[in-house]
Design an enzyme around this catalytic site. Structure first.
Site, short mmCIF file in Angstrom:
data_model
loop_
_atom_site.label_atom_id
_atom_site.label_comp_id
_atom_site.label_asym_id
_atom_site.label_seq_id
_atom_site.Cartn_x
_atom_site.Cartn_y
_atom_site.Cartn_z
N LYS A 1 54.13 3.99 -24.03
CA LYS A 1 55.45 4.28 -23.15
C LYS A 1 56.30 3.44 -23.37
O LYS A 1 57.58 3.91 -23.63
CB LYS A 1 55.16 4.29 -21.57
CG LYS A 1 56.03 4.94 -20.92
CD LYS A 1 55.85 5.29 -19.52
CE LYS A 1 57.12 5.59 -18.59
NZ LYS A 1 56.79 5.80 -17.21
N ASN B 1 56.07 14.44 -5.43
CA ASN B 1 54.99 13.86 -5.62
C ASN B 1 54.69 12.74 -4.54
O ASN B 1 55.26 12.81 -3.59
CB ASN B 1 54.96 12.97 -7.01
CG ASN B 1 56.24 11.87 -7.16
OD1 ASN B 1 56.43 11.11 -6.09
ND2 ASN B 1 57.20 12.13 -7.91
#
Length: 401
Positions: A340, A210
């Site tokens: 989350k 990434n």
């Protein structure tokens, strides 16, 4: 301020002894008086004259000197300092410190003192990783001896790995922090920080990754170290330089990152700033995948990587008392981060918008929303260094409360 403080510098025998000269200069520049003890082996690399010129003081080399004993006994020599610094701390010196030997001036001073000691190890990578050295360092840390380094890099012997003495600037900063306790509110705390991306191999030449630069994670590690914490940084591939005063473990994959984190436990603080790849190829190809001319694209079977944040958040007795995660989102930033935090079981989440228009990945700035059990706190747009410093301040406040 540490102006007016005195450091007793013990220079061991090793090629890194030359760095002791620069360390003296940096400490004197900061207003710290330095008195030097030069071992017999250390004198093979630097001279008493060079140390004396920089310290503007007598350099002590021998245990039995009638003149020195009349002017200042070796016990008083150690007790006249606010801090004793051993740089380089060779494998031999560390072994003597652990065993309590006193067969030369340096080892006698270290045995006869109750003054704070900071050691900067320097040795061959195999000597540093040898079981004897590992046990010596562990025992010394348990006795309260502080360590800075060693760094990882090319060695004078031609090998590569951990064993290089920390740079003089990093040692000087560690000295100043120990001489001014008010500037070290996290002293005694151990912290783990993850940073950068992970690279998940497809074959020997390709990988899944990434766009994380590691800037934010590295800045957090540096900020926590500056606040006095003993920091281990577990980082994926990044161009960011290793922060001063931080133990750095370089890894490639998510599984290696988890192993690095687990090896650094126990800790009081864990900040998971790395952008860990969620998936990896189930079976890495042993050879480079080749086009065969048929026009068919190879199918990659994927499997899930370990969830490092959730794993550490769910630990029992070794769970850090403060676990902080990051949520890199491109939409509904606060809502997704709040969910989350509950799902992962961590204490805090730092949520940020990493959509392409923000320039967060690889950029210098970040806009953070701190999600805690008390709700959401919006921070203004800050540089990543400022974000790190603000987070360190919040962590200090957390432990102070």
């Amino acid at each position: 301020m540490a102006s007016g403080k005195r450091v007793l510098l013990i220079v061991g025998g090793g090629i890194a002894a030359y760095k002791a000269l620069e360390l003296v200069r940096l400490l004197r520049k900061r207003g710290v008086a330095v008195r030097a003890v030069l071992t017999k082996a250390g004198a093979e690399f630097v001279t008493p004259l060079s140390l004396s010129a920089l310290t503007e003081d007598k350099v002590y080399t021998h245990l039995f000197s009638l003149t020195d004993e009349a002017e200042m006994g070796h016990i008083q020599l150690s007790r006249s300092a606010d801090l004793i610094v051993v740089a380089p701390a060779t494998a031999d010196l560390l072994a003597k410190m652990r065993a309590g030997l006193a067969n030369d001036l340096a080892s006698t001073l270290l045995l006869a003192t109750d003054t704070d000691v900071l050691a900067a190890p320097a040795m061959n990578v195999r000597m540093w990783s040898h079981a004897a050295t590992v046990e010596n360092v562990k025992a010394l840390k348990e006795r309260g001896i502080a360590f800075i380094g060693p760094d990882e890099g090319d060695m004078a012997c031609g090998e590569y790995g951990p064993g290089r003495m920390a740079e003089p600037e990093a040692i000087a900063e560690a000295v100043m922090a120990r001489l001014d306790p008010a500037a070290r509110p996290l002293a005694g705390k151990r912290a783990i920080v993850t940073s950068g991306p992970t690279h998940e191999p497809i074959d020997p030449v390709r990988y899944i990754a990434n766009r994380s630069s590691g800037k934010q994670g590295h800045a957090i590690a540096a900020a926590l170290a500056a606040a006095g914490a003993e920091v281990t940084l577990v980082t994926g591939p990044t161009r960011e330089p290793d922060p001063a005063g931080v133990t750095v473990k370089h890894i490639e994959t998510a599984r290696e990152m988890l192993a690095g984190v687990e090896a650094a436990l126990p800790a009081d603080i864990a900040v998971f700033a790395a952008a860990v790849a969620d998936w990896r190829v189930a079976e890495e190809a042993g050879q480079k995948l080749k086009k065969d001319g048929s026009g068919q694209i190879p199918s990659l079977s994927m499997t899930e990587n370990p969830d490092i944040l959730k794993t550490v958040s769910g630990l029992g007795g070794t769970r850090p008392s403060l676990v902080v995660g990051f949520a890199a989102e491109t939409e509904m930033v606060v809502a997704h981060a709040t969910e989350k935090r509950a799902r992962k079981g961590c204490d805090w989440i730092l949520a940020n918008d990493v959509s392409p228009a923000t320039g967060t990945f690889g950029g210098e700035a970040n806009t953070i929303h701190l999600i805690t059990g008390a709700g959401s706190e919006d921070w203004p747009k800050l540089t990543k260094k400022e974000v790190a410093e603000k987070l360190a301040t919040r962590i200090v406040e957390h432990f102070s409360a």
